[in-house]
Design an enzyme around this catalytic site. Structure first.
Site, PDB file in Angstrom:
ATOM      1  N   ASP A 123      40.267  32.965  46.440  1.00 54.59           N
ATOM      2  CA  ASP A 123      39.841  34.342  46.277  1.00 54.59           C
ATOM      3  C   ASP A 123      39.867  34.932  47.690  1.00 54.59           C
ATOM      4  O   ASP A 123      39.904  34.196  48.665  1.00 54.59           O
ATOM      5  CB  ASP A 123      38.413  34.284  45.713  1.00 54.59           C
ATOM      6  CG  ASP A 123      37.764  35.631  45.635  1.00 54.59           C
ATOM      7  OD1 ASP A 123      38.403  36.542  45.083  1.00 54.59           O
ATOM      8  OD2 ASP A 123      36.628  35.772  46.110  1.00 54.59           O
ATOM      9  N   ASP A 168      33.981  32.698  46.012  1.00 55.28           N
ATOM     10  CA  ASP A 168      32.613  32.823  46.511  1.00 55.28           C
ATOM     11  C   ASP A 168      31.620  33.011  45.377  1.00 55.28           C
ATOM     12  O   ASP A 168      30.438  33.213  45.608  1.00 55.28           O
ATOM     13  CB  ASP A 168      32.508  33.963  47.517  1.00 55.28           C
ATOM     14  CG  ASP A 168      32.835  35.308  46.889  1.00 55.28           C
ATOM     15  OD1 ASP A 168      33.289  35.328  45.729  1.00 55.28           O
ATOM     16  OD2 ASP A 168      32.646  36.334  47.553  1.00 55.28           O
ATOM     17  N   ASP A 184      34.139  35.607  40.177  1.00 51.20           N
ATOM     18  CA  ASP A 184      35.178  34.632  39.882  1.00 51.20           C
ATOM     19  C   ASP A 184      34.687  33.387  39.160  1.00 51.20           C
ATOM     20  O   ASP A 184      35.367  32.385  39.128  1.00 51.20           O
ATOM     21  CB  ASP A 184      36.027  34.294  41.115  1.00 51.20           C
ATOM     22  CG  ASP A 184      35.195  34.062  42.354  1.00 51.20           C
ATOM     23  OD1 ASP A 184      34.035  33.667  42.188  1.00 51.20           O
ATOM     24  OD2 ASP A 184      35.709  34.260  43.457  1.00 51.20           O
TER      25      ASP A 184
END
Ligand code: ADP
Ligand code: MG
Length: 617
Positions: free
Chosen positions: A316, A509, A513
């Site tokens: 990410d 993080d 996600d």
């Protein structure tokens, strides 16, 4: 050594002494040898015999107790008394060694996880009381003096200090903290007195979460461990059958029953799978412990094993490869002034934990009256919709503007554009920029060096921003403007690209996600200090914010797997050689027993290397 282990040690010593006495005295004494040897045999072996008997009654016949019991009882039956005692003695020596080794690694994990505070100083009606951290309520004020461990997560009301987070992150550099900063339980307060308002109960605090996680990590077993369990289940009965065959078939042919029954018993002693059954789980236990010492929490040995085969690593962007701390680069209002635009944005974001939200609040840098904010909806990958002073405000990217149907003005400045609009009216945008983490380049290079075939970045941010970061870091692929669901789709596409044995790891993080974290073969959460979502959704947690920890984790995982494999191969090879020698009558019971204990000791010693991996990586 604990009490039980000391008792075993005494039994070994006494039994050995009686045994040596018996060997020396037996030829000269007028009494039969059997009772002389039976004494040391029972001193050392009664518990094995008892366990074997109990397990038979419970229907679990084939374990190592059974192997030892039947082999030694058989040896007694054919008159090989010294062998029977010797086999039992050495078996117990091996067991003792193994139990001490397991305790050692347990206690060193416990020591490195010795982050659990015993007491909290809580301010109650003007007095400071020392209480159990479990008894402190959310919102109470606690006092943390220099040298004390932070007992509960909270926010600093007063005082500033330096915090040592080494126990949590493996990071030796202390961190400064002052009023308004969050403190996380488990850190050590180094310099100043802090007054902290607790924001969580003890059992929800970082420390408790981490301890739970480490303690439960052995529940998820690596394939090598499952293999060993399954192996033992089929192996032991197979060995017993083999021994029976070895006792009967050649005897029927040659008529020499005594010889072949003895061969069969030797075969039984040699084939005890202790070394394997013990050392492989111990290796993974050590590997998981070694990782947590380096600030890498692994939720199960299966993930460690998977990580060793990492082939594609997907990142990410925000908060993972970049710092997630945005600076406001420019404010472009339309029909209103800059301050109003920023205040509106900060108000709308007042409840969000997204890095963008945090930086907008920071840029506004004044008290926010949260009472002015009504209902709020966070729209993942797009932005925020919030009622501010009873007007619906939209703060987010191009997609969000398209959704609410206002005509926005594109911006050509480098950076992430955050648009602000109300129902049907465009108010302007704020350009913010993020910086890549200092070790992000090194992290990508490290993965390449470790043999990771492909590195990919998936981001919800604009194409230009994504591409710039990708080029700077040397990533193989960048896909931008993705919603959380699109990220899942991309991960699925990439899963299809890897080789059958390869593994896809996703590093995020934990903000927006969680779905991808759980879809990937291995989900790695980053900078999880304080982020519960990440600790929960991920399989592996990198406690500090450093992406470069990932290549370290991969190399530690590989070493752990290598040690486990060495043990499997070594133990099986030695077993095979001695078994063959035993079948052809070239190995006696003494050799068989020594080989068994020797393999166990070496394998266990090798396994404990896994715990110290962080020292040499
Ligand atoms: P990344 O994939 O880079 O981690 P996210 O999926 O968290 O990014 O968000 C993608 C995009 O959605 C952001 O770049 C931003 O434009 C927008 N966005 C998400 N949440 C917010 C928010 N709270 N405020 C403003 N914009 C947001
Ligand atoms: Mg993100």
């Amino acid at each position: 050594m604990n009490k039980k282990q000391k008792k075993t040690l005494w039994r070994i010593l006494i039994s050995a002494a009686v045994f040596v006495g018996a060997v020396l005295a037996a030829p000269g004494l007028p009494i039969p040898a059997l009772p002389l040897y039976l004494i040391p045999y029972l001193i050392i072996g009664w518990d094995i015999l008892w366990k074997a008997l109990r397990n038979i009654l419970h229907g679990q016949i084939f374990d190592e107790n059974f192997l030892m019991a039947i082999a030694t009882v058989g040896a007694v039956a054919i008159g090989e008394y010294p062998e029977a005692v010797f086999v039992m003695l050495f078996y117990q020596v091996g067991e003792l060694f193994q139990s001490v080794a397991v305790d050692r690694s347990r206690s060193s994990i416990a020591a490195l996880m010795d982050i659990c505070p015993e007491e909290a100083n809580v301010e109650r009606s003007g007095q400071v009381e020392r209480v159990d951290p479990e008894d402190v309520a959310v919102g109470e004020t606690i006092l943390i003096r220099p040298g004390e461990r932070v007992p509960i997560d909270g926010v600093i009301l007063e005082g500033s200090s330096t915090l040592n987070t080494a126990a949590l992150t493996g990071e030796s550099l202390p961190r400064d903290a002052g009023p308004g900063d969050d403190v996380i339980s488990g850190c050590v307060n180094l310099t100043g007195v802090l007054r902290v308002r607790t924001t969580k109960a003890f059992e929800d605090s970082t420390v408790s979460k981490i301890l739970d996680l480490v303690e439960n990590s052995t529940a998820k077993k690596a394939r090598a461990e499952q293999f060993i369990t399954r192996f033992a289940r089929y192996y032991t009965p197979a060995v017993v059958l083999g021994a029976v065959a070895l006792a009967i078939i050649p005897s029927l042919i040659t008529g020499d029953w005594a010889r072949w029954v003895e061969q069969a018993l030797i075969f039984l002693v040699i084939s005890c799978p202790c070394a394997l059954v013990i050392s492989v789980p111990l290796t993974f236990f050590g590997g998981v412990g070694g990782c947590s010492r380096a600030g890498i929490l692994v939720k199960g040995s299966n993930y460690l094993e998977a990580l060793a085969r990492a082939e594609i690593v997907v990142f990410d962007k925000t908060g993972t490869l970049t710092q997630g701390v945005f600076n406001v680069a420019a404010i472009h209002p339309q029909d209103c002034d800059e301050a109003h635009l920023l205040e509106l944005a900060a108000l709308a974001e007042s409840w969000s934990s997204h890095p963008i939200a945090r930086s907008l609040r920071e840029a506004w840098n004044r008290e926010l009256d949260k009472n002015r904010v009504g209902s709020v909806a966070e729209i993942a990958g797009r932005g925020i919709r919030a009622d501010v002073d009873d007007v619906t405000v939209y703060v987010g990217n191009d997609k969000l503007m398209a959704d609410c149907g206002v005509a926005w003005r594109p911006c050509h400045r480098a950076g992430t554009t955050v648009h602000v609009a109300t129902q049907g009216r465009y108010l302007g945008h704020i350009v913010i920029s993020d910086q890549v983490k200092p070790d992000a380049r090194e992290a990508i290079a490290g993965l390449k060096a470790a043999g990771v075939r492909k590195t990919v970045m998936l981001t919800g941010d604009a194409q230009a921003v994504g591409e710039a970061v990708g080029a700077e870091l040397g990533l193989d692929e960048v896909h931008a403007q993705l919603l959380p669901a699109d990220k899942v789709t991309w991960v699925e596409t990439l899963l299809g690209e890897k080789s059958p044995k390869g593994v896809l790891a996703f590093v995020g993080d934990g903000i927006n996600d969680a779905p991808v974290l759980s879809r990937a073969d291995v989900g790695v959460a980053m900078g999880a200090l304080g982020s519960d979502a990440a600790i929960e959704a991920a399989d592996i947690v990198l406690m500090d914010d450093k992406p470069s920890k990932l290549s370290q984790a991969i190399s530690m995982a590989r070493k752990t797997v290598a040690i486990a494999n060495q043990n499997i191969v070594f133990a099986l090879a030695v077993k095979a050689v001695i078994l063959v020698l035993g079948i052809f009558g070239k190995a006696n019971m003494w050799a068989g027993s020594l080989a068994d204990v020797g393999v166990m000791v070496i394998a266990v010693a090798n396994a404990t290397r896994a715990l110290r991996l962080d020292k040499n990586t």
